[in-house]
Scaffold this motif. Structure first.
Motif, PDB file in Angstrom:
ATOM      1  N   GLY A   1       0.810  -1.371  -0.075  1.00  0.00           N
ATOM      2  CA  GLY A   1      -0.123  -0.046   0.151  1.00  0.00           C
ATOM      3  C   GLY A   1       0.615   1.276   0.085  1.00  0.00           C
ATOM      4  O   GLY A   1       0.202   2.240  -0.157  1.00  0.00           O
ATOM      5  N   LEU A   2       2.281   1.247  -0.053  1.00  0.00           N
ATOM      6  CA  LEU A   2       3.057   2.324  -0.204  1.00  0.00           C
ATOM      7  C   LEU A   2       3.438   2.854  -1.569  1.00  0.00           C
ATOM      8  O   LEU A   2       3.471   2.057  -2.432  1.00  0.00           O
ATOM      9  CB  LEU A   2       4.267   2.006   0.564  1.00  0.00           C
ATOM     10  CG  LEU A   2       4.317   2.282   2.174  1.00  0.00           C
ATOM     11  CD1 LEU A   2       3.332   1.496   2.784  1.00  0.00           C
ATOM     12  CD2 LEU A   2       5.800   2.095   2.665  1.00  0.00           C
ATOM     13  N   GLY A   3       2.947   4.228  -1.554  1.00  0.00           N
ATOM     14  CA  GLY A   3       3.436   4.907  -2.785  1.00  0.00           C
ATOM     15  C   GLY A   3       2.159   5.562  -3.253  1.00  0.00           C
ATOM     16  O   GLY A   3       1.072   5.317  -2.853  1.00  0.00           O
ATOM     17  N   GLU A   4       2.132   6.834  -3.716  1.00  0.00           N
ATOM     18  CA  GLU A   4       0.819   7.612  -3.623  1.00  0.00           C
ATOM     19  C   GLU A   4       0.707   8.171  -5.316  1.00  0.00           C
ATOM     20  O   GLU A   4       1.437   8.775  -6.025  1.00  0.00           O
ATOM     21  CB  GLU A   4       1.201   9.056  -3.222  1.00  0.00           C
ATOM     22  CG  GLU A   4       1.445   8.882  -1.485  1.00  0.00           C
ATOM     23  CD  GLU A   4       0.443   8.405  -0.960  1.00  0.00           C
ATOM     24  OE1 GLU A   4      -0.788   8.808  -0.922  1.00  0.00           O
ATOM     25  OE2 GLU A   4       0.319   7.341  -0.101  1.00  0.00           O
ATOM     26  N   PRO A   5      -0.420   7.788  -5.812  1.00  0.00           N
ATOM     27  CA  PRO A   5      -0.882   7.919  -7.319  1.00  0.00           C
ATOM     28  C   PRO A   5      -1.251   9.527  -7.391  1.00  0.00           C
ATOM     29  O   PRO A   5      -1.643   9.950  -6.299  1.00  0.00           O
ATOM     30  CB  PRO A   5      -2.167   7.029  -7.566  1.00  0.00           C
ATOM     31  CG  PRO A   5      -2.236   6.300  -6.330  1.00  0.00           C
ATOM     32  CD  PRO A   5      -1.457   6.719  -5.060  1.00  0.00           C
ATOM     33  N   CYS A   6      -1.107  10.195  -8.502  1.00  0.00           N
ATOM     34  CA  CYS A   6      -0.558   9.563  -9.585  1.00  0.00           C
ATOM     35  C   CYS A   6       1.093   9.970  -9.912  1.00  0.00           C
ATOM     36  O   CYS A   6       1.799   9.230 -10.206  1.00  0.00           O
ATOM     37  CB  CYS A   6      -1.038  10.088 -10.818  1.00  0.00           C
ATOM     38  SG  CYS A   6      -2.956   9.656 -11.043  1.00  0.00           S
ATOM     39  N   PHE A   7       1.393  11.001  -9.096  1.00  0.00           N
ATOM     40  CA  PHE A   7       2.678  11.609  -9.449  1.00  0.00           C
ATOM     41  C   PHE A   7       3.781  10.840  -8.343  1.00  0.00           C
ATOM     42  O   PHE A   7       4.924  10.978  -8.664  1.00  0.00           O
ATOM     43  CB  PHE A   7       2.873  13.068  -9.542  1.00  0.00           C
ATOM     44  CG  PHE A   7       1.936  13.540 -10.631  1.00  0.00           C
ATOM     45  CD1 PHE A   7       2.264  13.517 -11.708  1.00  0.00           C
ATOM     46  CD2 PHE A   7       0.607  14.148 -10.144  1.00  0.00           C
ATOM     47  CE1 PHE A   7       1.377  13.984 -12.861  1.00  0.00           C
ATOM     48  CE2 PHE A   7      -0.207  14.615 -11.248  1.00  0.00           C
ATOM     49  CZ  PHE A   7       0.073  14.455 -12.564  1.00  0.00           C
ATOM     50  N   ASP A   8       3.318  10.512  -7.133  1.00  0.00           N
ATOM     51  CA  ASP A   8       4.423   9.856  -6.409  1.00  0.00           C
ATOM     52  C   ASP A   8       4.213   8.609  -6.108  1.00  0.00           C
ATOM     53  O   ASP A   8       4.053   7.928  -5.007  1.00  0.00           O
ATOM     54  CB  ASP A   8       4.300  10.788  -5.092  1.00  0.00           C
ATOM     55  CG  ASP A   8       4.542  12.189  -5.016  1.00  0.00           C
ATOM     56  OD1 ASP A   8       5.440  12.520  -5.974  1.00  0.00           O
ATOM     57  OD2 ASP A   8       4.182  13.070  -4.209  1.00  0.00           O
ATOM     58  N   LYS A   9       4.305   7.908  -7.152  1.00  0.00           N
ATOM     59  CA  LYS A   9       4.384   6.459  -7.309  1.00  0.00           C
ATOM     60  C   LYS A   9       5.565   6.232  -6.385  1.00  0.00           C
ATOM     61  O   LYS A   9       6.781   6.943  -6.386  1.00  0.00           O
ATOM     62  CB  LYS A   9       4.514   5.940  -8.622  1.00  0.00           C
ATOM     63  CG  LYS A   9       3.169   6.108  -9.498  1.00  0.00           C
ATOM     64  CD  LYS A   9       3.487   5.454 -10.926  1.00  0.00           C
ATOM     65  CE  LYS A   9       2.087   5.167 -11.563  1.00  0.00           C
ATOM     66  NZ  LYS A   9       1.371   6.293 -11.896  1.00  0.00           N
TER      67      LYS A   9
ATOM     68  N   ALA B   1       8.505   6.317  -8.542  1.00  0.00           N
ATOM     69  CA  ALA B   1       8.922   7.639  -8.885  1.00  0.00           C
ATOM     70  C   ALA B   1       9.815   8.225  -7.873  1.00  0.00           C
ATOM     71  O   ALA B   1      10.748   9.047  -8.093  1.00  0.00           O
ATOM     72  CB  ALA B   1       7.781   8.516  -9.391  1.00  0.00           C
TER      73      ALA B   1
ATOM     74  N   GLN C   1       2.923  -2.374  -8.241  1.00  0.00           N
ATOM     75  CA  GLN C   1       2.222  -2.303  -9.271  1.00  0.00           C
ATOM     76  C   GLN C   1       1.127  -1.008  -9.153  1.00  0.00           C
ATOM     77  O   GLN C   1       0.803  -0.637  -8.120  1.00  0.00           O
ATOM     78  CB  GLN C   1       1.367  -3.556  -9.398  1.00  0.00           C
ATOM     79  CG  GLN C   1       1.937  -4.614  -9.917  1.00  0.00           C
ATOM     80  CD  GLN C   1       1.845  -6.041  -9.337  1.00  0.00           C
ATOM     81  OE1 GLN C   1       1.144  -6.020  -8.306  1.00  0.00           O
ATOM     82  NE2 GLN C   1       2.440  -6.907  -9.829  1.00  0.00           N
ATOM     83  N   GLY C   2       1.072  -0.350 -10.252  1.00  0.00           N
ATOM     84  CA  GLY C   2       0.534   0.966 -10.068  1.00  0.00           C
ATOM     85  C   GLY C   2       0.996   1.899  -9.189  1.00  0.00           C
ATOM     86  O   GLY C   2       0.514   2.910  -8.771  1.00  0.00           O
TER      87      GLY C   2
ATOM     88  N   ILE D   1       2.478   1.339  -6.369  1.00  0.00           N
ATOM     89  CA  ILE D   1       2.323   1.148  -4.915  1.00  0.00           C
ATOM     90  C   ILE D   1       2.555  -0.478  -4.574  1.00  0.00           C
ATOM     91  O   ILE D   1       2.661  -1.166  -5.544  1.00  0.00           O
ATOM     92  CB  ILE D   1       0.535   1.074  -4.624  1.00  0.00           C
ATOM     93  CG1 ILE D   1       0.011   2.393  -5.030  1.00  0.00           C
ATOM     94  CG2 ILE D   1       0.136   0.702  -3.200  1.00  0.00           C
ATOM     95  CD1 ILE D   1      -1.377   2.294  -5.301  1.00  0.00           C
TER      96      ILE D   1
END
Lengths: 346, 346, 346, 346
Positions: free
Chosen positions: C198-206, C209, C264-265, C267
């Motif tokens: 669950g870690l990582g923030e859509p869309c720009f802070d994948k 990224a 994935q995506g 995250i």
């Protein structure tokens, strides 16, 4: 969480113009539609898009302002800032933009309610020279802060002042200026109840600093004070200090008085947060004003259009909205920290 | 740009304790040393590190606060927020942290001076019940805002009030509370002159919103008002509006009055920015206070240590510092926009 | 949480120069001292200040660079950016600045370990033309990612490559360039184990990224790839896709393969995160270089000073540090969200 | 500046599906409408709202994914992150979101063109195993970077590879996987010309770090390299270093080679910026895949719907868009600094 237009519409409706003879006759339905971010009445975690359509827009009302920058409005400064002039009324500085704040706050408020039963209630405490008693040394005002609800505020009539002894005077004050094609300012006081302790970030993002930022971003606001505020400067420390006692039912320390307004060192202490916001008289009036054109020629501006004689009562839900947004931000920051602490304490 | 300790030290010296009988007897030299970011007296463009050493630190003064959270201080809320208690005096909520703000502002101020001759001058306008006349409808106060300098403020003696008619009363007010082991609050008013037009970012980062944020982040501040502020709410729009005229010498529109306090729509309009900040009486007093221990036992706290009977006069350079930091930020944001506009206009 | 210099020193020691004949002979102790933010070995919640002193600084080594901008170093671009030239060696672009990253990451890593036993291990997989086998279609490399530890990496000798079959060739490759007063690049691969889903923030802070941002901010890095990366572009979707199965011991879905590299995506999906970072040959070499002076005159630059023939092995703890900082940020963001969700789900 | 839909539409049209047999048969017009922020074809300085409507949306295509998380797609991780599942196809992780990036970049690009004639051109350099020669030691590739235009790229046919010798092989590669209901990855290379020197912010926001962040935020991207990138690690410093000479026509230092890819120390040096981005084979394929349901039951997923056999050619305008956004940000940051420097230098 569950979320539908029903959670958001009520405050938009409280904010919208055309509700009484005291406010502008513009009649906007201000119906919100959720466009994205929810499904089957539940939030998906993804951004929530909302749309409110303008339905009663008459841009021609503002045509005279092609020649004149309206005094104390943002026409001149927008031109200085951006080097260009929008023909529409007031452009982005119009208080119409606050609709987005109120819509967003509907979500923040629902979250705050679910988290800790947070309650945010604002009301008018001054219109022109007519003031409601806000003497903090009496218990009365503090008791009102403990119990006042939005329903009670609205039941007070369009001025939104819960004090029956001044409410009619306030109404008359507004009517007087309305009839003179003039406008008048006022003060909105807001209380936040049940906010958890520990909210607010040292040193620069103290809770009151974030609240002040939010409130001074509302169009026409000129001042902010928390707790005893400006009048508290003459109260000596020995009286102003909020001493502690053990509240056995709450199982934690509380303060006997609340001159601080619910924060110490910029961090919520579990007491009621309360603060006041000063709103100047609206800049747009129908009276003739001796001023100058953009080109510097002296002249008379008579602004047509539909304007509020007092923005103060309609600012009530906007103040609540900005308070909710600040509290939700502060809560998420602190709860992330508490999560971190809870893990490493194991 | 040229930068040396000489640009930064003066305001640190104005801020430091031990300057007069009116403030705490702690004697700190507060000498700043630039550690990085400059070479041969020029900034390199890289981050500037500065160091100010504590020289008169007596942590044992605060030992009694192991048992008691000091009323209206941040001891209790820091414990609630972080779940831990620092033994040092007051921890990070101590006003000692403002030394960093004042040091950083030395750089911001030098930049503002070079860019547009910006001048920022704050002074005491109220101590306890003793107020200097701030009536905006008279020309006198506005004239003072036009001309007051830091040198004049300091020449007024330790209370830093430029009004000779109340200055001695203020001094006595402070001495009275000092002698009673008590403390008293006050108001600082600040003027910013020669700030270019166009500064401040709609909608949320209006110039007054950023100033309010900055001022409410200063320890012990409880209120902020810009322009006519709280007293302006009773002035009708027809009087409150700042109408325009062409200032032929400046070659641009100016306003006849300045009830707005130098911004419209959150954007600077080229008039003086002025605002006031309320400071409560300092929480730390030597008087005995009936309060409770962390454990909830009733008791008497007698805080030892060296404390200011009134933080207001010493807040003067801190208010100036925060104002400078806000203005420098706003200026860089706007000038970047102006650059963009200038390029594409070719 | 508990925190002392012991938590931070080990990675600083792994990063510091002078550890072997393969790196620069500069000998810096790089002892860290915690200056603030902890008491009795516990963090206070307030900012943690740390200090590492330079002990073996010889600025005169760099004097020739007064005339010449060093090729592929930042001398020229710093001059273009800031309009001024620092006399010190390389200024702020020196890899010496990474000491701050490694120190900060010591705290982040301790937190990650406490939260979920997160493990971050980097190692050298290529020096010049000598590569360790990173074929993802074999199970061998994935098994190494599952188990490799920092102790094992360090036990491999100064090149920090866990593959015994190429390690000596790598050492020779570095020695060859060192003896020629030249330098050579390499690749560092890093694995992050036990990172929650669950870690990582859509869309720009994948998550990838943020990792790419962090890795490309390390001096001398020229590339980043996650999972199958550049070589994966030729693997068709039917083979590249990581299909699911139920891991009954974990009680959740897992993937049979991990070509995605753990996200994935954008995250994290609970599998190992692994990625590689390309480091170019160090720009500063002792060989003579035909180049031009700042004034544009052709000439020969022979840079003196003590330089690394290959920065790659020393980059290992820096890559780990940046990974830890990214993961700690992403974790706090997600856990704040999970807190919010847990409350409203009640 | 002047701005109309004509400035924005071309790249949206290049991005949209349904352009050739090589991409998904979804046919979306992707017409952009500017909703706010401009008047009479000029920007007002206020936020610019744009709207692109979905016209060919068939959500029922995705119904099977109610049971199965699609392998290597974001279904599973979104569920883990947000604790909830959107019924729509792919939700916010769909590459459909990139339309907003391309629209925004239309504005950024126009600005960059006006400021300095900045040119950004991307093209396909690899599909599956078919690569275009990117050997940096030959002058040929660098010459292509100097001159390639978007018109030339589009004239190359739907694969968008300017190398006539491999273009048909690439097309066949895509067709082969399309006919097998499979997908294949590729590499997009991008060049930025005429970017001013001095862009990029030490230490953490180096220009390549921001570019890497931006590129790894594009769906399906797995790697980023700037300049010599991964293959450069085996080139010794003596060859890799970009030595200087005076370009008398430009009146400033330039580099003879450009292995750095246009930045040194994270700051643009005036040479071409060029970088490559790896895209994996698209996760959504029509082939049957042995995988597991959300509940953990083994099963066969046969995704219906209209999918791209290779996202790489369509990624070309998206890579250009993200590059433009990064450059515009970096430019505004630096120009604000240059403004500051220009003032204080007076």
């Amino acid at each position: 969480m569950d979320l539908s237009e029903k959670d958001i519409q009520p405050q938009l409706t409280r904010r919208r113009p055309g509700q009484s003879k005291l406010s502008t006759p513009r009649d906007e339905k201000d119906r919100v539609e959720i466009q994205s971010g929810t499904e089957n009445g539940k939030t998906l975690g993804t951004p929530i898009g909302m749309l409110v359509r303008n339905e009663d827009h008459r841009p021609h009302d503002y045509s005279e302002t092609d020649l004149y920058p309206r005094p104390s409005h943002a026409d001149y400064t927008y031109l200085e800032k951006y080097g260009t002039k929008a023909s529409s009324g007031g452009g982005r500085a119009s208080a119409r933009e606050t609709i987005g704040r109120v819509a967003a706050a509907g979500i923040a408020e629902k979250f705050l309610t679910l988290v800790n039963g947070v309650e945010i209630v604002a009301f008018t405490t001054q219109i022109g020279l007519v003031k409601m008693d806000r003497d903090l040394t009496t218990g009365e005002f503090h008791q009102l802060l403990d119990t006042i609800t939005r329903e009670q505020v609205d039941a007070c009539g369009p001025v939104r002042c819960p004090d029956a002894s001044v409410r009619d005077l306030m109404t008359k004050e507004i009517e007087r200026y309305r009839d003179a094609n003039d406008s008048i300012g006022g003060i909105v006081t807001c209380v936040i109840r049940n906010l958890p302790t520990g909210l607010g970030e040292p040193c620069f993002d103290k809770l009151e600093a974030m609240l002040a930022h939010a409130m001074l971003s509302i169009p026409a606001s000129k001042g902010f004070e928390i707790g005893s505020g400006f009048s508290g400067v003459s109260v000596p420390g020995s009286q102003h200090n909020d001493t502690f006692y053990l509240d056995t039912s709450a199982g934690r320390l509380r303060t006997r008085t609340n001159n601080s307004g619910g924060t110490q060192g910029g961090i919520s202490n579990g007491e009621n947060i309360y603060f006041s916001v000063a709103f100047k008289s609206a800049a747009t009036i129908s009276q003739e004003q001796k001023t100058a054109t953009y080109d510097g020629k002296d002249g008379i501006l008579a602004t047509r259009g539909r304007h509020d004689p007092s923005v103060t009562p309609r600012a009530v839900p906007i103040v609540e909205a900005m308070a909710a947004l600040v509290c939700a931000d502060a809560l998420l920051m602190q709860k992330s920290r508490e999560f971190a602490a809870s893990i490493v304490a194991k």
